[in-house]
Each structure stands twice: as C-alpha cells, then as structure tokens.
Design a protein around this motif. Structure first.
Motif, PDB file in Angstrom:
ATOM      1  N   VAL A  45      -5.801 -55.303  40.854  1.00 47.09           N
ATOM      2  CA  VAL A  45      -4.785 -55.024  39.843  1.00 47.09           C
ATOM      3  C   VAL A  45      -4.998 -53.631  39.258  1.00 47.09           C
ATOM      4  CG1 VAL A  45      -3.967 -55.725  37.557  1.00 47.09           C
ATOM      5  CG2 VAL A  45      -4.309 -57.432  39.317  1.00 47.09           C
ATOM      6  N   GLY A  46      -6.240 -53.229  39.072  1.00 50.62           N
ATOM      7  CA  GLY A  46      -6.529 -51.878  38.600  1.00 50.62           C
ATOM      8  C   GLY A  46      -6.061 -50.822  39.588  1.00 50.62           C
ATOM      9  N   GLY A  47      -6.235 -51.081  40.875  1.00 53.28           N
ATOM     10  CA  GLY A  47      -5.747 -50.163  41.899  1.00 53.28           C
ATOM     11  C   GLY A  47      -4.235 -50.068  41.908  1.00 53.28           C
ATOM     12  N   ILE A  48      -3.587 -51.201  41.772  1.00 55.50           N
ATOM     13  CA  ILE A  48      -2.122 -51.206  41.701  1.00 55.50           C
ATOM     14  C   ILE A  48      -1.656 -50.452  40.464  1.00 55.50           C
ATOM     15  CG2 ILE A  48      -0.117 -52.711  41.358  1.00 55.50           C
ATOM     16  CD1 ILE A  48      -1.591 -54.780  43.116  1.00 55.50           C
ATOM     17  N   MET A  49      -2.376 -50.607  39.372  1.00 55.01           N
ATOM     18  CA  MET A  49      -2.015 -49.907  38.145  1.00 55.01           C
ATOM     19  C   MET A  49      -2.154 -48.392  38.320  1.00 55.01           C
ATOM     20  SD  MET A  49      -3.175 -50.817  34.246  1.00 55.01           S
ATOM     21  CE  MET A  49      -4.715 -51.386  34.837  1.00 55.01           C
ATOM     22  N   GLY A  50      -3.186 -47.951  39.017  1.00 48.90           N
ATOM     23  CA  GLY A  50      -3.356 -46.525  39.266  1.00 48.90           C
ATOM     24  C   GLY A  50      -2.197 -45.957  40.073  1.00 48.90           C
ATOM     25  N   PHE A  51      -1.803 -46.674  41.122  1.00 51.96           N
ATOM     26  CA  PHE A  51      -0.684 -46.201  41.930  1.00 51.96           C
ATOM     27  C   PHE A  51       0.643 -46.317  41.186  1.00 51.96           C
ATOM     28  CE2 PHE A  51      -3.528 -47.256  45.637  1.00 51.96           C
ATOM     29  CZ  PHE A  51      -3.774 -45.937  45.968  1.00 51.96           C
ATOM     30  N   SER A  52       0.774 -47.311  40.304  1.00 53.42           N
ATOM     31  CA  SER A  52       2.031 -47.463  39.563  1.00 53.42           C
ATOM     32  C   SER A  52       2.217 -46.337  38.552  1.00 53.42           C
ATOM     33  CB  SER A  52       2.082 -48.820  38.864  1.00 53.42           C
ATOM     34  OG  SER A  52       1.213 -48.853  37.754  1.00 53.42           O
ATOM     35  N   ILE A  53       1.123 -45.832  37.982  1.00 48.08           N
ATOM     36  CA  ILE A  53       1.225 -44.685  37.075  1.00 48.08           C
ATOM     37  C   ILE A  53       1.753 -43.480  37.848  1.00 48.08           C
ATOM     38  CG2 ILE A  53      -0.126 -43.026  35.734  1.00 48.08           C
ATOM     39  CD1 ILE A  53      -1.967 -45.378  34.979  1.00 48.08           C
ATOM     40  N   LEU A  54       1.230 -43.295  39.050  1.00 48.22           N
ATOM     41  CA  LEU A  54       1.698 -42.202  39.901  1.00 48.22           C
ATOM     42  C   LEU A  54       3.180 -42.376  40.238  1.00 48.22           C
ATOM     43  CD1 LEU A  54       0.849 -39.733  41.655  1.00 48.22           C
ATOM     44  CD2 LEU A  54       0.419 -41.373  43.474  1.00 48.22           C
ATOM     45  N   LEU A  55       3.575 -43.573  40.594  1.00 43.21           N
ATOM     46  CA  LEU A  55       4.970 -43.849  40.940  1.00 43.21           C
ATOM     47  C   LEU A  55       5.903 -43.622  39.762  1.00 43.21           C
ATOM     48  CD1 LEU A  55       7.026 -45.199  43.018  1.00 43.21           C
ATOM     49  CD2 LEU A  55       6.562 -47.279  41.726  1.00 43.21           C
ATOM     50  N   SER A  56       5.546 -44.146  38.608  1.00 44.73           N
ATOM     51  CA  SER A  56       6.435 -44.017  37.456  1.00 44.73           C
ATOM     52  C   SER A  56       6.514 -42.564  36.975  1.00 44.73           C
ATOM     53  CB  SER A  56       5.990 -44.938  36.323  1.00 44.73           C
ATOM     54  OG  SER A  56       4.710 -44.599  35.866  1.00 44.73           O
ATOM     55  N   ALA A  57       5.435 -41.808  37.084  1.00 43.63           N
ATOM     56  CA  ALA A  57       5.483 -40.395  36.700  1.00 43.63           C
ATOM     57  C   ALA A  57       6.387 -39.607  37.639  1.00 43.63           C
ATOM     58  CB  ALA A  57       4.080 -39.796  36.704  1.00 43.63           C
ATOM     59  N   GLU A  58       6.325 -39.923  38.920  1.00 41.26           N
ATOM     60  CA  GLU A  58       7.168 -39.234  39.895  1.00 41.26           C
ATOM     61  C   GLU A  58       8.642 -39.598  39.707  1.00 41.26           C
ATOM     62  OE1 GLU A  58       7.594 -36.376  42.641  1.00 41.26           O
ATOM     63  OE2 GLU A  58       5.679 -36.977  41.760  1.00 41.26           O
ATOM     64  N   VAL A  59       8.916 -40.857  39.461  1.00 34.68           N
ATOM     65  CA  VAL A  59      10.304 -41.283  39.229  1.00 34.68           C
ATOM     66  C   VAL A  59      10.835 -40.655  37.945  1.00 34.68           C
ATOM     67  CG1 VAL A  59      11.747 -43.280  38.663  1.00 34.68           C
ATOM     68  CG2 VAL A  59      10.138 -43.415  40.552  1.00 34.68           C
ATOM     69  N   PHE A  60      10.013 -40.606  36.901  1.00 38.72           N
ATOM     70  CA  PHE A  60      10.454 -40.028  35.630  1.00 38.72           C
ATOM     71  C   PHE A  60      10.731 -38.523  35.767  1.00 38.72           C
ATOM     72  CE2 PHE A  60       9.557 -38.039  31.494  1.00 38.72           C
ATOM     73  CZ  PHE A  60      10.505 -38.695  30.723  1.00 38.72           C
ATOM     74  N   LYS A  61       9.943 -37.864  36.610  1.00 42.39           N
ATOM     75  CA  LYS A  61      10.155 -36.433  36.803  1.00 42.39           C
ATOM     76  C   LYS A  61      11.532 -36.154  37.420  1.00 42.39           C
ATOM     77  CE  LYS A  61       7.354 -34.349  39.632  1.00 42.39           C
ATOM     78  NZ  LYS A  61       6.348 -33.530  40.322  1.00 42.39           N
ATOM     79  N   HIS A  62      11.984 -37.040  38.302  1.00 42.71           N
ATOM     80  CA  HIS A  62      13.270 -36.851  38.963  1.00 42.71           C
ATOM     81  C   HIS A  62      14.436 -37.474  38.204  1.00 42.71           C
ATOM     82  CE1 HIS A  62      11.510 -34.969  42.425  1.00 42.71           C
ATOM     83  NE2 HIS A  62      10.640 -35.968  42.541  1.00 42.71           N
TER      84      HIS A  62
END
Length: 106
Positions: A45-62
């Motif tokens: 779950v911690g690993g998924i959370m790390g990747f989800s932060i990356l995903l949400s930051a990238e989506v928010f940037k666009h």
C-alpha cells in the motif's frame, strides 16, 4: 526544481516499498507468518501511495480541475487498509474463542 524532487521521492518510495512488499510476501509465505504477510500488504500500500502521488501530480499539472485526485486516492487507500484490518479482526475471532477455555495463569 520542486517537481524533480517530488518525482524522485515518489518513484524511489514506490519502487522501494513495492520491492520490500515482494520480499515480505515471499518470506511470510515460506515462514507461514501472518504478521509478515500483513506487513507486506502495508508495504505494498505504501508503494501504491508513492506511485499515486506521482500520478496525481502529473494529472494536476496537465489539468488543474482534477485537484481532488490525490485526496480521493488517499481516501481509497485508507478504506482499503481499514477493510483489511477488519478482515484480520474477523479472522482472529475463532482463535480467541479457542483460547478462552485455557486455564488462567496467575
């Protein structure tokens, strides 16, 4: 500069936590340790959370109108951990009932 730090920390956290989860799952299954398997789930779950932060930051940037994605993923992760904890408690009820009839040590 800040984006580079966020991306590097998110990727590193995701990879390390996922690798740690795989190792814990393998050791937990070999040693038949429920505690180690549970800790492996928490690391996953911690690993998924790390990747989800990356995903949400990238989506928010666009697309800034999806500002709620990070919080939504956090709530889903929290509900998943809560459901897993409830399952663990329910699975422990038969074990507690078995040990109820043992003599009390003083």
């Amino acid at each position: 500069m800040q984006d580079d730090f966020l991306y590097s920390v998110s990727i590193l956290s995701g990879i390390l936590c996922t690798t740690l989860a795989v190792i814990k799952f393998m050791l937990g299954s070999v040693l038949t340790s429920r505690a180690l398997l549970t800790d492996g789930f928490n690391s996953l779950v911690g690993g998924i959370m790390g990747f989800s932060i990356l995903l949400s930051a990238e989506v928010f940037k666009h697309n800034a109108s999806v500002w709620y994605l990070d919080g939504s993923i956090g709530v889903l992760i929290g509900l998943t951990i809560f459901a897993y904890g409830a399952k663990l408690l329910i699975d422990m009820v038969p074990r507690v009932r078995q040990t109820r009839h043992y003599e009390m040590f003083e």
